[in-house]
Design a protein around this motif. Sequence first.
Motif, short mmCIF file in Angstrom:
data_model
loop_
_atom_site.label_atom_id
_atom_site.label_comp_id
_atom_site.label_asym_id
_atom_site.label_seq_id
_atom_site.Cartn_x
_atom_site.Cartn_y
_atom_site.Cartn_z
N ASP A 105 0.77 -1.25 -0.13
CA ASP A 105 0.17 0.07 -0.01
C ASP A 105 0.87 1.18 -0.11
O ASP A 105 0.25 2.34 -0.45
CB ASP A 105 -0.74 0.11 1.21
N VAL A 106 1.96 1.15 0.57
CA VAL A 106 2.94 2.52 0.61
C VAL A 106 3.90 2.33 -0.38
O VAL A 106 3.75 3.07 -1.41
CB VAL A 106 3.40 2.56 1.79
N PHE A 107 4.98 1.58 -0.41
CA PHE A 107 6.04 1.53 -1.19
C PHE A 107 5.73 1.28 -2.67
O PHE A 107 5.97 2.05 -3.64
CB PHE A 107 7.19 0.63 -0.61
N MET A 108 5.11 0.07 -2.86
CA MET A 108 4.87 -0.45 -4.19
C MET A 108 3.76 0.61 -4.92
O MET A 108 3.98 1.04 -6.22
CB MET A 108 4.18 -1.80 -4.21
N ALA A 109 2.75 1.10 -4.31
CA ALA A 109 1.76 2.03 -4.76
C ALA A 109 2.64 3.27 -5.19
O ALA A 109 2.44 3.90 -6.20
CB ALA A 109 1.02 2.46 -3.85
N LYS A 110 3.54 3.76 -4.41
CA LYS A 110 4.54 4.99 -4.82
C LYS A 110 5.47 4.74 -6.15
O LYS A 110 5.40 5.39 -6.86
CB LYS A 110 5.17 5.68 -3.66
N LEU A 111 5.65 3.34 -6.00
CA LEU A 111 6.80 2.87 -7.07
C LEU A 111 6.11 2.85 -8.40
O LEU A 111 6.75 3.30 -9.21
CB LEU A 111 7.45 1.85 -6.52
N ILE A 112 4.97 2.33 -8.36
CA ILE A 112 4.09 2.08 -9.51
C ILE A 112 3.78 3.48 -9.99
O ILE A 112 3.89 3.73 -11.47
CB ILE A 112 2.84 1.24 -9.38
N LEU A 113 3.28 4.29 -9.50
CA LEU A 113 2.87 5.65 -9.74
C LEU A 113 4.01 6.41 -10.47
O LEU A 113 4.14 7.04 -11.31
CB LEU A 113 2.15 6.62 -8.80
N SER A 114 5.13 6.21 -9.72
CA SER A 114 6.44 7.00 -10.20
C SER A 114 6.90 6.34 -11.50
O SER A 114 7.37 7.04 -12.36
CB SER A 114 7.75 7.00 -9.20
N VAL A 115 6.55 5.36 -11.82
CA VAL A 115 7.12 4.75 -12.92
C VAL A 115 6.32 5.06 -14.11
O VAL A 115 6.53 5.12 -15.30
CB VAL A 115 7.31 3.03 -12.77
N LYS A 116 4.97 5.07 -13.73
CA LYS A 116 4.21 5.33 -14.80
C LYS A 116 4.21 6.94 -15.20
O LYS A 116 3.78 7.23 -16.38
CB LYS A 116 2.64 5.22 -14.24
N ASN A 117 4.61 7.50 -14.25
CA ASN A 117 4.72 9.18 -14.58
C ASN A 117 6.26 9.38 -14.99
O ASN A 117 6.45 10.56 -15.41
CB ASN A 117 4.51 9.87 -13.35
N TRP A 118 7.06 8.50 -15.19
CA TRP A 118 8.61 8.76 -15.49
C TRP A 118 8.67 8.89 -17.11
O TRP A 118 8.56 7.79 -17.96
CB TRP A 118 9.31 7.67 -15.21
N LYS A 119 8.62 10.12 -17.56
CA LYS A 119 8.74 10.41 -19.02
C LYS A 119 9.78 9.95 -19.68
O LYS A 119 9.79 9.18 -20.80
CB LYS A 119 8.86 11.83 -18.91
N TRP A 120 11.19 9.83 -19.22
CA TRP A 120 12.39 9.24 -19.84
C TRP A 120 12.09 7.61 -20.09
O TRP A 120 12.29 7.13 -21.23
CB TRP A 120 13.56 9.65 -18.63
N LEU A 121 11.54 7.08 -18.96
CA LEU A 121 11.33 5.55 -19.21
C LEU A 121 10.12 5.27 -20.30
O LEU A 121 10.37 4.37 -21.22
CB LEU A 121 10.99 5.20 -17.59
#
Length: 164
Positions: A130-146
């Motif tokens: 609920d905390v780490f993975m949720a933030k990680l997934i959101l950051s990956v989805k919003n990572w323009k370079w990636l």
Amino acid sequence: MDLNSIFEDYFKEEIKNDSNEVIWDEEPVAFSEFLKSPEHMNFPSYSERQMDIMDFMFGDDPKKIFENEHSLAILALGKGSGKDTMAVHATNYVVYVLLCCHNPLSLFKGVTADYLDILNVAYNHRQAVDVFMAKLILSVKNWKWLRNKYRLVDSGKSIKDDKK
């Protein structure tokens, strides 16, 4: 250029890349730029204490982040201090530096493994998901370079950039 020349050039490059020499496909940026850049995390800023921790872990040269002896950080900071956010950004940064390298395993002298693992240890399942993975997934989805460099898939569906 004929087909033989193309294959010869290709195999010369592959033989060169199979050596222990580290070859960079892209120049990685320093953590502070990675954090603030709209191409990467697009995060406003860290506190001085948070940046000191990241500087300690990663150093000044992104190409040498695995050459220092700082491979573990245990943060005993209070609730709301940004530990999970820092863990997500650190994870993404390590992945970014590895993806900038032609052969990420070449960054680890003497390692004979076929793959690399990146771990984050949580106190319990809820904290991990609920905390780490949720933030990680959101950051990956919003990572323009990636998104611009790789095809991202979420639950079997491709994540498409609105501009593409």
